[in-house]
Design a protein around this motif. Sequence first.
Motif, PDB file in Angstrom:
ATOM      1  N   GLU A   1      -4.422 -16.639   7.537  1.00 10.46           N
ATOM      2  CA  GLU A   1      -4.801 -16.713   6.129  1.00 10.46           C
ATOM      3  C   GLU A   1      -5.036 -15.320   5.549  1.00 10.46           C
ATOM      4  OE1 GLU A   1      -7.036 -21.060   6.494  1.00 10.46           O
ATOM      5  OE2 GLU A   1      -8.192 -19.203   6.501  1.00 10.46           O
ATOM      6  N   THR A   2      -5.688 -14.452   6.331  1.00 10.20           N
ATOM      7  CA  THR A   2      -5.936 -13.084   5.879  1.00 10.20           C
ATOM      8  C   THR A   2      -4.625 -12.337   5.680  1.00 10.20           C
ATOM      9  OG1 THR A   2      -8.046 -13.030   7.073  1.00 10.20           O
ATOM     10  CG2 THR A   2      -7.113 -10.912   6.415  1.00 10.20           C
ATOM     11  N   ASN A   3      -3.684 -12.521   6.592  1.00 10.18           N
ATOM     12  CA  ASN A   3      -2.382 -11.865   6.466  1.00 10.18           C
ATOM     13  C   ASN A   3      -1.629 -12.340   5.237  1.00 10.18           C
ATOM     14  OD1 ASN A   3      -2.504 -10.184   8.726  1.00 10.18           O
ATOM     15  ND2 ASN A   3      -1.808 -11.799  10.099  1.00 10.18           N
ATOM     16  N   ARG A   4      -1.671 -13.643   4.975  1.00  8.40           N
ATOM     17  CA  ARG A   4      -0.987 -14.164   3.800  1.00  8.40           C
ATOM     18  C   ARG A   4      -1.632 -13.638   2.517  1.00  8.40           C
ATOM     19  NH1 ARG A   4      -0.501 -18.994   7.071  1.00  8.40           N
ATOM     20  NH2 ARG A   4      -2.356 -19.949   6.133  1.00  8.40           N
ATOM     21  N   PHE A   5      -2.962 -13.601   2.509  1.00  9.81           N
ATOM     22  CA  PHE A   5      -3.669 -13.070   1.349  1.00  9.81           C
ATOM     23  C   PHE A   5      -3.301 -11.606   1.125  1.00  9.81           C
ATOM     24  CE2 PHE A   5      -7.328 -10.661  -0.257  1.00  9.81           C
ATOM     25  CZ  PHE A   5      -7.512 -11.278  -1.484  1.00  9.81           C
ATOM     26  N   PHE A   6      -3.295 -10.815   2.202  1.00  8.52           N
ATOM     27  CA  PHE A   6      -2.979  -9.391   2.118  1.00  8.52           C
ATOM     28  C   PHE A   6      -1.566  -9.194   1.565  1.00  8.52           C
ATOM     29  CE2 PHE A   6      -2.273  -5.244   4.604  1.00  8.52           C
ATOM     30  CZ  PHE A   6      -2.860  -4.483   3.617  1.00  8.52           C
ATOM     31  N   ALA A   7      -0.617  -9.993   2.050  1.00 12.64           N
ATOM     32  CA  ALA A   7       0.763  -9.884   1.580  1.00 12.64           C
ATOM     33  C   ALA A   7       0.867 -10.251   0.100  1.00 12.64           C
ATOM     34  CB  ALA A   7       1.667 -10.791   2.409  1.00 12.64           C
ATOM     35  N   SER A   8       0.171 -11.301  -0.307  1.00  5.72           N
ATOM     36  CA  SER A   8       0.228 -11.711  -1.710  1.00  5.72           C
ATOM     37  C   SER A   8      -0.426 -10.680  -2.618  1.00  5.72           C
ATOM     38  CB  SER A   8      -0.441 -13.072  -1.897  1.00  5.72           C
ATOM     39  OG  SER A   8      -1.846 -12.981  -1.753  1.00  5.72           O
ATOM     40  N   GLU A   9      -1.515 -10.058  -2.145  1.00  5.60           N
ATOM     41  CA  GLU A   9      -2.184  -9.024  -2.924  1.00  5.60           C
ATOM     42  C   GLU A   9      -1.278  -7.810  -3.123  1.00  5.60           C
ATOM     43  OE1 GLU A   9      -5.980  -8.879  -4.171  1.00  5.60           O
ATOM     44  OE2 GLU A   9      -4.649 -10.578  -4.525  1.00  5.60           O
ATOM     45  N   ARG A  10      -0.539  -7.417  -2.099  1.00  2.87           N
ATOM     46  CA  ARG A  10       0.375  -6.277  -2.232  1.00  2.87           C
ATOM     47  C   ARG A  10       1.419  -6.560  -3.315  1.00  2.87           C
ATOM     48  NH1 ARG A  10       0.625  -6.645   3.267  1.00  2.87           N
ATOM     49  NH2 ARG A  10       2.856  -7.085   3.247  1.00  2.87           N
ATOM     50  N   THR A  11       1.950  -7.772  -3.310  1.00  2.00           N
ATOM     51  CA  THR A  11       2.956  -8.147  -4.304  1.00  2.00           C
ATOM     52  C   THR A  11       2.361  -8.155  -5.708  1.00  2.00           C
ATOM     53  OG1 THR A  11       4.148  -9.490  -2.689  1.00  2.00           O
ATOM     54  CG2 THR A  11       4.565  -9.942  -5.022  1.00  2.00           C
ATOM     55  N   ARG A  12       1.195  -8.766  -5.857  1.00  2.00           N
ATOM     56  CA  ARG A  12       0.574  -8.882  -7.185  1.00  2.00           C
ATOM     57  C   ARG A  12       0.140  -7.526  -7.720  1.00  2.00           C
ATOM     58  NH1 ARG A  12      -4.613  -9.893  -8.817  1.00  2.00           N
ATOM     59  NH2 ARG A  12      -5.323 -10.359  -6.715  1.00  2.00           N
ATOM     60  N   TRP A  13      -0.450  -6.692  -6.850  1.00  2.82           N
ATOM     61  CA  TRP A  13      -0.913  -5.383  -7.302  1.00  2.82           C
ATOM     62  C   TRP A  13       0.247  -4.482  -7.691  1.00  2.82           C
ATOM     63  CZ3 TRP A  13      -5.240  -4.050  -9.205  1.00  2.82           C
ATOM     64  CH2 TRP A  13      -6.439  -4.641  -8.772  1.00  2.82           C
ATOM     65  N   ALA A  14       1.403  -4.658  -7.029  1.00  2.00           N
ATOM     66  CA  ALA A  14       2.564  -3.838  -7.382  1.00  2.00           C
ATOM     67  C   ALA A  14       2.922  -4.045  -8.850  1.00  2.00           C
ATOM     68  CB  ALA A  14       3.748  -4.193  -6.488  1.00  2.00           C
ATOM     69  N   ALA A  15       2.821  -5.295  -9.319  1.00  2.00           N
ATOM     70  CA  ALA A  15       3.123  -5.583 -10.720  1.00  2.00           C
ATOM     71  C   ALA A  15       2.062  -4.994 -11.637  1.00  2.00           C
ATOM     72  CB  ALA A  15       3.228  -7.098 -10.920  1.00  2.00           C
ATOM     73  N   VAL A  16       0.785  -5.086 -11.229  1.00  2.00           N
ATOM     74  CA  VAL A  16      -0.310  -4.542 -12.031  1.00  2.00           C
ATOM     75  C   VAL A  16      -0.188  -3.032 -12.175  1.00  2.00           C
ATOM     76  CG1 VAL A  16      -2.809  -4.202 -12.116  1.00  2.00           C
ATOM     77  CG2 VAL A  16      -1.881  -6.406 -11.414  1.00  2.00           C
ATOM     78  N   VAL A  17       0.075  -2.349 -11.053  1.00  2.00           N
ATOM     79  CA  VAL A  17       0.187  -0.893 -11.054  1.00  2.00           C
ATOM     80  C   VAL A  17       1.360  -0.443 -11.902  1.00  2.00           C
ATOM     81  CG1 VAL A  17       0.672   1.122  -9.616  1.00  2.00           C
ATOM     82  CG2 VAL A  17      -1.017  -0.570  -8.863  1.00  2.00           C
ATOM     83  N   LYS A  18       2.473  -1.153 -11.799  1.00  2.00           N
ATOM     84  CA  LYS A  18       3.653  -0.793 -12.600  1.00  2.00           C
ATOM     85  C   LYS A  18       3.343  -0.919 -14.079  1.00  2.00           C
ATOM     86  CE  LYS A  18       8.521  -1.958 -13.292  1.00  2.00           C
ATOM     87  NZ  LYS A  18       9.656  -2.838 -12.867  1.00  2.00           N
ATOM     88  N   GLU A  19       2.666  -1.989 -14.464  1.00  2.00           N
ATOM     89  CA  GLU A  19       2.319  -2.197 -15.871  1.00  2.00           C
ATOM     90  C   GLU A  19       1.330  -1.142 -16.352  1.00  2.00           C
ATOM     91  OE1 GLU A  19       2.520  -4.080 -19.580  1.00  2.00           O
ATOM     92  OE2 GLU A  19       3.731  -4.398 -17.777  1.00  2.00           O
ATOM     93  N   GLY A  20       0.364  -0.794 -15.471  1.00  2.00           N
ATOM     94  CA  GLY A  20      -0.651   0.180 -15.864  1.00  2.00           C
ATOM     95  C   GLY A  20      -0.196   1.619 -15.756  1.00  2.00           C
ATOM     96  N   GLY A  21       0.931   1.872 -15.081  1.00  2.00           N
ATOM     97  CA  GLY A  21       1.469   3.229 -14.963  1.00  2.00           C
ATOM     98  C   GLY A  21       0.615   4.148 -14.115  1.00  2.00           C
ATOM     99  N   VAL A  22      -0.034   3.599 -13.073  1.00  3.56           N
ATOM    100  CA  VAL A  22      -0.904   4.401 -12.209  1.00  3.56           C
ATOM    101  C   VAL A  22      -0.141   4.784 -10.955  1.00  3.56           C
ATOM    102  CG1 VAL A  22      -3.074   4.478 -10.924  1.00  3.56           C
ATOM    103  CG2 VAL A  22      -2.930   3.187 -13.057  1.00  3.56           C
ATOM    104  N   ARG A  23       0.109   6.090 -10.773  1.00  5.51           N
ATOM    105  CA  ARG A  23       0.804   6.576  -9.578  1.00  5.51           C
ATOM    106  C   ARG A  23       0.136   7.855  -9.104  1.00  5.51           C
ATOM    107  NH1 ARG A  23       4.001   3.488  -6.647  1.00  5.51           N
ATOM    108  NH2 ARG A  23       5.415   5.188  -6.121  1.00  5.51           N
ATOM    109  N   LEU A  24       0.076   8.026  -7.787  1.00  5.68           N
ATOM    110  CA  LEU A  24      -0.498   9.226  -7.192  1.00  5.68           C
ATOM    111  C   LEU A  24       0.457   9.778  -6.131  1.00  5.68           C
ATOM    112  CD1 LEU A  24      -4.174   8.018  -6.630  1.00  5.68           C
ATOM    113  CD2 LEU A  24      -3.355   9.498  -8.460  1.00  5.68           C
ATOM    114  N   ASP A  25       0.409  11.087  -5.933  1.00  8.01           N
ATOM    115  CA  ASP A  25       1.214  11.720  -4.877  1.00  8.01           C
ATOM    116  C   ASP A  25       0.456  11.687  -3.569  1.00  8.01           C
ATOM    117  OD1 ASP A  25       2.407  14.222  -7.188  1.00  8.01           O
ATOM    118  OD2 ASP A  25       3.336  12.322  -6.568  1.00  8.01           O
TER     119      ASP A  25
END
Length: 336
Positions: free
Chosen positions: A312-336
């Motif tokens: 369950e933790t692995n599935r949650f972690f995988a889903s969070e990575r996918t969802r956050w990728a969309a949030v970060v792209k929309e918010g334009g937050v990137r770091l080197d």
Amino acid sequence: MPSNRRHFLQQLGALGAPPSLAALGSATLLGAPRTARAADWPTRPIRLVVPYPAGGSSDIIARLISRHLGEALGQPIVIDNRPGANGNIGAAMVAQAGADHHTLMQCDVGALAISPSVYTKLSFDPGKDLRGVAMLAYSPHLLVVHPSVPAGNLKEVVELSRRTPLNFAVTAIGSAPHLAGVAVAQATGAKWQYVPYKGGSQAVTDTVAGTAQVLMNGMLATLPQVQAGKLKLLAVSKKTRMPLIAQVPTIAEQGVPGFESGTWQGVMAPAAMPDALVARLSAELIRIIRLPEVRAQLTAQGAEVVTMTPPETNRFFASERTRWAAVVKEGGVRLD
């Protein structure tokens, strides 16, 4: 609300809301089957890496469970605080531990899921190099200000930020509290300067001191300062009010419909840790976090015991990575 802001909030979704396991069921589990004799392990002390400074939510839970876990495993648990880079320094240590089955990490799992989207260069791949052991607790973020700030609710602090420069303390650039602050600003038109720290405890300390005026941080680490009168609480980032602070309105009630954010506390291990060891660890951790005295301590500080097994933790972690990728792209937050 402008369409871009509305879309950002929709992508942000319920940051702290418990996921539907049915919805996550199609996600690929992290790691391949492994075998080992759990009865022969551990053979030496366990290092529990906390990738943030002492005093934050992860550190509080690590110290709360360490004695019980040590007693259950027959070896001491050594807490090793390794802050920096939004938790990535400590996470890299655990990810690179390889076949060392005596290194674990207590962390904000949601924050760790953000890193692949925010950081252009990572020395490890969280999805390949780490595996979930157990989810333990969840606590919403609190929106607080220094007592000197002349604002008693979200609307007033937003209006003040448009007239007066306000420093907004964040645990780290790209962290869940930072992105939650960005979402609130986009939805309300707030204007504040983000000041990054190495962890929640340092952000809280500087806000208490007045160096920063506004803070959004996990309830577990922040509520004690509110109760001591050192911080003023404006809102809680949960869809419904928290019973412990039932008089405090949510951010959603104050003009940002559907808003929710929070911190998910769990234990991760190197991907190479055998299934048998992970299963034993998970069972002990879930048993410990559900102990009446442990649950009572967490509840008293505003955290909820929310457990998940390794799959369950692995599935949650995988889903969070996918969802956050969309949030970060929309918010334009990137770091080197």
